[in-house]
Design a protein around this motif. Sequence first.
Motif, short mmCIF file in Angstrom:
data_model
loop_
_atom_site.label_atom_id
_atom_site.label_comp_id
_atom_site.label_asym_id
_atom_site.label_seq_id
_atom_site.Cartn_x
_atom_site.Cartn_y
_atom_site.Cartn_z
N PRO A 190 0.82 -1.23 0.00
CA PRO A 190 0.00 0.00 0.00
C PRO A 190 0.85 1.27 0.00
N VAL A 191 0.30 2.31 -0.58
CA VAL A 191 0.89 3.65 -0.53
C VAL A 191 -0.20 4.61 -0.05
N MET A 192 0.23 5.82 0.32
CA MET A 192 -0.72 6.82 0.79
C MET A 192 -0.46 8.15 0.13
N ILE A 193 -1.56 8.82 -0.23
CA ILE A 193 -1.50 10.21 -0.69
C ILE A 193 -2.00 11.07 0.47
N THR A 194 -1.09 11.81 1.07
CA THR A 194 -1.44 12.62 2.23
C THR A 194 -1.82 14.03 1.78
N GLY A 195 -2.44 14.77 2.70
CA GLY A 195 -2.73 16.17 2.44
C GLY A 195 -1.54 17.03 2.79
N GLN A 196 -1.78 18.33 2.94
CA GLN A 196 -0.70 19.25 3.28
C GLN A 196 -0.10 18.89 4.64
N PHE A 228 -5.69 19.00 -1.11
CA PHE A 228 -6.89 18.18 -0.97
C PHE A 228 -7.83 18.37 -2.16
N GLN A 229 -7.33 18.22 -3.37
CA GLN A 229 -8.11 18.40 -4.57
C GLN A 229 -7.72 17.33 -5.58
N VAL A 230 -8.50 17.24 -6.68
CA VAL A 230 -8.24 16.24 -7.71
C VAL A 230 -6.83 16.39 -8.26
N GLU A 231 -6.42 17.63 -8.55
CA GLU A 231 -5.10 17.86 -9.14
C GLU A 231 -3.98 17.40 -8.21
N GLY A 232 -4.13 17.66 -6.91
CA GLY A 232 -3.12 17.23 -5.95
C GLY A 232 -2.99 15.72 -5.90
N GLY A 233 -4.13 15.03 -5.94
CA GLY A 233 -4.09 13.57 -5.94
C GLY A 233 -3.47 13.00 -7.20
N ALA A 234 -3.76 13.62 -8.34
CA ALA A 234 -3.19 13.14 -9.61
C ALA A 234 -1.68 13.29 -9.62
N ALA A 252 -6.01 7.62 -0.11
CA ALA A 252 -5.90 9.06 -0.29
C ALA A 252 -6.65 9.76 0.84
N ALA A 253 -6.08 10.84 1.35
CA ALA A 253 -6.63 11.51 2.52
C ALA A 253 -7.85 12.37 2.22
N SER A 254 -8.32 12.38 0.98
CA SER A 254 -9.59 13.03 0.64
C SER A 254 -10.15 12.36 -0.60
N ASP A 255 -11.46 12.49 -0.80
CA ASP A 255 -12.08 11.94 -2.00
C ASP A 255 -11.54 12.60 -3.25
N GLY A 256 -11.32 13.93 -3.19
CA GLY A 256 -10.81 14.62 -4.36
C GLY A 256 -9.48 14.04 -4.81
N MET A 257 -8.57 13.81 -3.87
CA MET A 257 -7.28 13.25 -4.21
C MET A 257 -7.43 11.82 -4.72
N ALA A 258 -8.36 11.05 -4.14
CA ALA A 258 -8.58 9.68 -4.60
C ALA A 258 -9.09 9.66 -6.03
N ILE A 259 -9.98 10.59 -6.38
CA ILE A 259 -10.49 10.67 -7.75
C ILE A 259 -9.37 11.03 -8.71
N VAL A 276 -5.08 -2.51 -8.58
CA VAL A 276 -4.88 -1.57 -7.48
C VAL A 276 -6.22 -1.24 -6.84
N SER A 277 -6.29 -1.33 -5.52
CA SER A 277 -7.46 -0.88 -4.78
C SER A 277 -7.26 0.57 -4.34
N VAL A 278 -8.33 1.34 -4.30
CA VAL A 278 -8.24 2.75 -3.93
C VAL A 278 -9.33 3.09 -2.90
N ILE A 279 -8.92 3.76 -1.84
CA ILE A 279 -9.84 4.23 -0.81
C ILE A 279 -9.61 5.71 -0.58
N GLY A 280 -10.69 6.48 -0.47
CA GLY A 280 -10.62 7.91 -0.18
C GLY A 280 -11.08 8.22 1.23
N PHE A 281 -11.35 9.49 1.47
CA PHE A 281 -11.80 9.92 2.80
C PHE A 281 -12.72 11.13 2.62
#
Length: 337
Positions: A190-196, A228-234, A252-259, A276-281
């Motif tokens: 697993p990996v994580m996409i964190t916020g600021q 915490f936005q789509v662009e940040g997650g991408a 991903a620490a937000s739904d936007g980043m997960a999308i 790959v499995s993906v979970i948002g918040f």
Amino acid sequence: MQPTPRRMPTLDEVAARAGVSRTAASRAINNVPHVSRAKREAVERAVRELGYVPNPTARALASSRVGAVVLAASSDETGLFADPFFAEIIVGVSGALEETDLQLILVLAKTPRGRDRLQQMVRSRRADGIMLMALRGDDPLGRLAEDAGMPVVFGGLPLAGEPRWYVDVDNRGGARLAADHFVRAGRSRPVMITGQVDSQVSVAREQGFAEGLTLAGVPLLGASSGAFQVEGGAEAMEQLLDAHPQLDAVFAASDGMAIGALQVLRRRGRRVPENVSVIGFDDLAGARHANPPLTTVRQPVRALGHEMARMLVGAIDGQDPSPLILPTRLTVRESAP
């Protein structure tokens, strides 16, 4: 023998006769705009029936209130109104204030000009209390709260210190739910996409996810931060795929980043959830319409706003509400069955 003086009725007796709380009775008697019409009429009837005489000092104190509260956010106009999270917060706050006559003033205080406007409002006492949202790091709004001289309720904990009044969600526990779900599904990379990094929300979610993996004996393959936005997650997903092409799960620490992560994975030929499995918040509306629909940690965003407003009204009325942590839960959809 002199007659016994007639005992004056008390505020508690008025409240009992009206069938309302002592606080509601006090608000109605002192003509404070924080009570519904039905309760106000019931209290007025009880006052007449009992012959209650209000304390003039208390009435003078109550009449100094202006009948407005502020919701202040460290965000610009574009960021605030494009983010469904803040829309839900505003709906929740407004719903709670419908039970009162309080007006809501929205202040965007990301820029120095916005902060100056809020400071002037505080100094001139044009509000009875403040709700603060989206504070990061050493945000000047946190220091403003210390000098406000009026009740201040925080939506989410700031990174440093613990304010007297706040409403938050169980960010740490929610992130652990995501880790547990990956482990049960047999995901081992697993990996994580964190916020600021200067956000308490991001820190708590990163800690919770890491704790869940550690307890299961599964190492965190890597992490990358973003807005915490789509662009940040991408952007973060691109970096993680380059550094760890063998990854098989993304939190991903937000739904936007997960999308945003889903978009990159699809573009780079990774099938979700097969590869790959993906979970948002968050579990906001966009999660249900993602491709594929997003498994996510649900936080009660509207309830967060509602409870902030209720806590602030209580503090304005002289109560001392306890801080509140709202629960989270996992909503399972196709991105991580």
